[in-house]
Design an enzyme around this catalytic site. Structure first.
Site, PDB file in Angstrom:
ATOM      1  CB  CYS A 136      -1.305   0.043   1.516  1.00  0.00           C
ATOM      2  SG  CYS A 136      -2.333  -1.657   1.387  1.00  0.00           S
TER       3      CYS A 136
ATOM      4  CB  CYS B 189      12.514   5.955  -6.531  1.00  0.00           C
ATOM      5  SG  CYS B 189      12.862   6.070  -5.390  1.00  0.00           S
TER       6      CYS B 189
END
Ligand code: ZN
Length: 487
Positions: free
Chosen positions: A296, A445
């Site tokens: 998640c 990232c």
């Protein structure tokens, strides 16, 4: 024959974001072969190298599990629907046997005070609950593994319903990004241990119950001892090693395991109770390889989804305690909250299941990190890393640096570094020609994990003038530029 194939969220990105596709075929195998012809990236997610369906992928034809039929040879007719259900970071109904047995004996010793009778009056006047049922709830002991998105609604509803003893296992502190869905916690709880806050909140809702907290990671060493004290175990975890651990411990102890899992806007729920039906391993004999199914934290989750699935788990738990109603034993509930479709598919007990089958081969808890292939990421060599401060110095000196952002486009929209180029991680292999061979490449990232994977890939592809931005754009925001929003 034209048949419809429904793809789960986790696989849609390999099929141009399609959720359903029409393909031609006489059998499941032919239909899936057509699918893979159209979207070759799906091949390795669905099939092993010798062409068999992968173990963590289940295929249903019109709600029937085809593993126990002829699997890929299963014929399909015009208009049939093939549904692919992979395990996410998640028979036949058997008549209830009156619920887990010790509750009944303990319930006979339990009395409700006038205040409790008033509190539970909407239960007491239901013929399905009555005083007897409410006493069973008070006598019941339920363990919730994980006090996060699923654990929050679960704990709130079970406390409100009057479950007499609620145990919770967790070892986290409340993080600011939890508040979007973990409704047990308030903004001023950020930084505090979850269990302490959860206990306060549950006791405030219902002072007539006991809340037991286990501030620890559930492991093979402590699981049996902790689970043994409880009648029903509810799995609100977010990782595969703990899911298999909870399953196996429940089978060994003969306890029902109320399962729920969520990803983006898709949810699954079931009740695994090996005494009456299949276990989690019957459904998913093997976990997906690490990294294949995003968590998640990486893939996101709609905040209300754990609320729905957690409430369904609470509902199943209450039915198990009452020993009434039709539990999800032998059935897997699938929710697509985006199209708002609920379906249930049958799950059969696998006679070859190593845990609950006819000849079980697993008789004690094992090493679940190893089983799930979770190994710590190898550390990058120091010369392949750069801190945000070092990068700022290089940029300020005007050195030619190619900043490569490997996140997803919607993350880029939230924030990105000036002058960077966006190539999402899964497009890197096809985009090598867009990368410079002379300038230094700094890959980043969100926090440095995905970029480290890309770095290893580039290194193996022959790139040498490459560096990973340590801590990603998140650390850049903290140490270099506080105007960059964190997410
Ligand atoms: Zn099993």
């Amino acid at each position: 024959m034209s048949v419809k194939i429904s793809l789960p969220t986790a696989l849609r990105r390999y099929a141009a974001e399609n959720d359903t596709l029409q393909v031609e075929g006489q059998t499941v195998g032919q239909a899936l072969a057509r699918l893979v012809e159209q979207y070759p990236d799906l091949q390795r997610h669905l099939f092993t190298e010798d062409g068999r369906l992968r173990h963590f992928v289940n295929v249903y034809v019109n709600d029937e599990d085809v593993r126990y039929l002829q699997e890929l040879e299963t014929p399909v007719k015009e208009g049939d629907e093939i549904t692919i259900v992979p395990s996410v970071a998640g028979g036949g109904r058997t008549p209830s046997d009156g619920g887990p047995s010790p509750i009944g004996e303990r319930a006979e010793q339990v009395r409700l005070s006038p205040e409790e009778i008033l509190r539970y009056s909407r239960h007491l006047i239901m013929p399905e609950v009555t005083m007897d049922g409410q006493r069973r709830l008070k006598a019941a002991r339920v363990l919730i593994v994980g006090a996060g998105g699923l654990g929050s609604p679960l704990a709130l509803y079970l406390a409100a319903a009057g479950v007499g003893r609620i145990g919770i296992v967790d070892f986290d502190v409340v993080d600011f990004t939890n508040l979007q869905r973990q409704v047990l916690y308030a903004t001023h709880d950020v930084g505090q241990p979850k269990l302490q806050k959860a206990k306060e909140r549950l006791q405030a809702i219902n002072p007539h119950i006991e809340v037991e907290t286990y501030e620890t990671r559930l492991t093979s060493a402590n699981a049996l001892e902790i689970l043994r004290e409880y009648d029903v175990i509810v799995d609100g975890t977010d990782n595969f090693p703990t899911r298999y651990l909870v399953n196996d411990a429940c089978v060994l102890l003969g306890k029902p395991n109320v399962y729920g899992s969520i990803f983006r806007f898709e949810g699954q729920a079931s009740v695994f109770y090996a005494k009456q039906g299949p276990c989690y391993r019957c459904l998913y004999p093997e976990p997906p390889p690490p990294g294949l199914v995003p968590s998640c934290a990486e893939g996101g989750v709609l905040g209300v989804l754990p609320g729905i699935i957690g409430a369904i788990q609470a509902n199943e738990t209450i039915k198990l305690i009452l020993g009434r109603g039709e539990p999800l034993i032998g059935r897997l509930l699938l929710l697509d909250a985006w199209r708002m479709q609920f379906r249930t598919v049958r799950v059969r007990k696998d006679p070859r299941c190593p845990m609950c089958g006819e000849h079980p081969t697993i008789r004690e808890l094992i090493d679940y990190e190893e089983f799930c292939g979770v190994t710590p990421e190898p550390v990058l060599a120091e010369e392949l890393e750069i801190t945000p401060r070092q990068l700022k110095e290089h940029l300020d000196r005007g050195e030619p640096i190619f900043l490569l952002d490997v996140r997803e486009p919607h993350e880029w929209q939230i924030a990105h570094l000036p002058g960077a180029k966006l190539i999402p991680m899964n497009r890197i292999p096809a985009s090598l020609h867009e990368l410079p061979t002379t300038d230094e490449i700094v890959v980043y990232c969100k926090t440095g994990g995905r970029s480290a994977q890309v770095l290893r890939f580039l290194y193996n592809a022959g790139f040498r003038r490459i560096k990973n931005l340590k801590g990603g754009i998140d650390r850049w925001a903290v140490e270099v530029d506080p105007s960059v929003p964190r997410y």
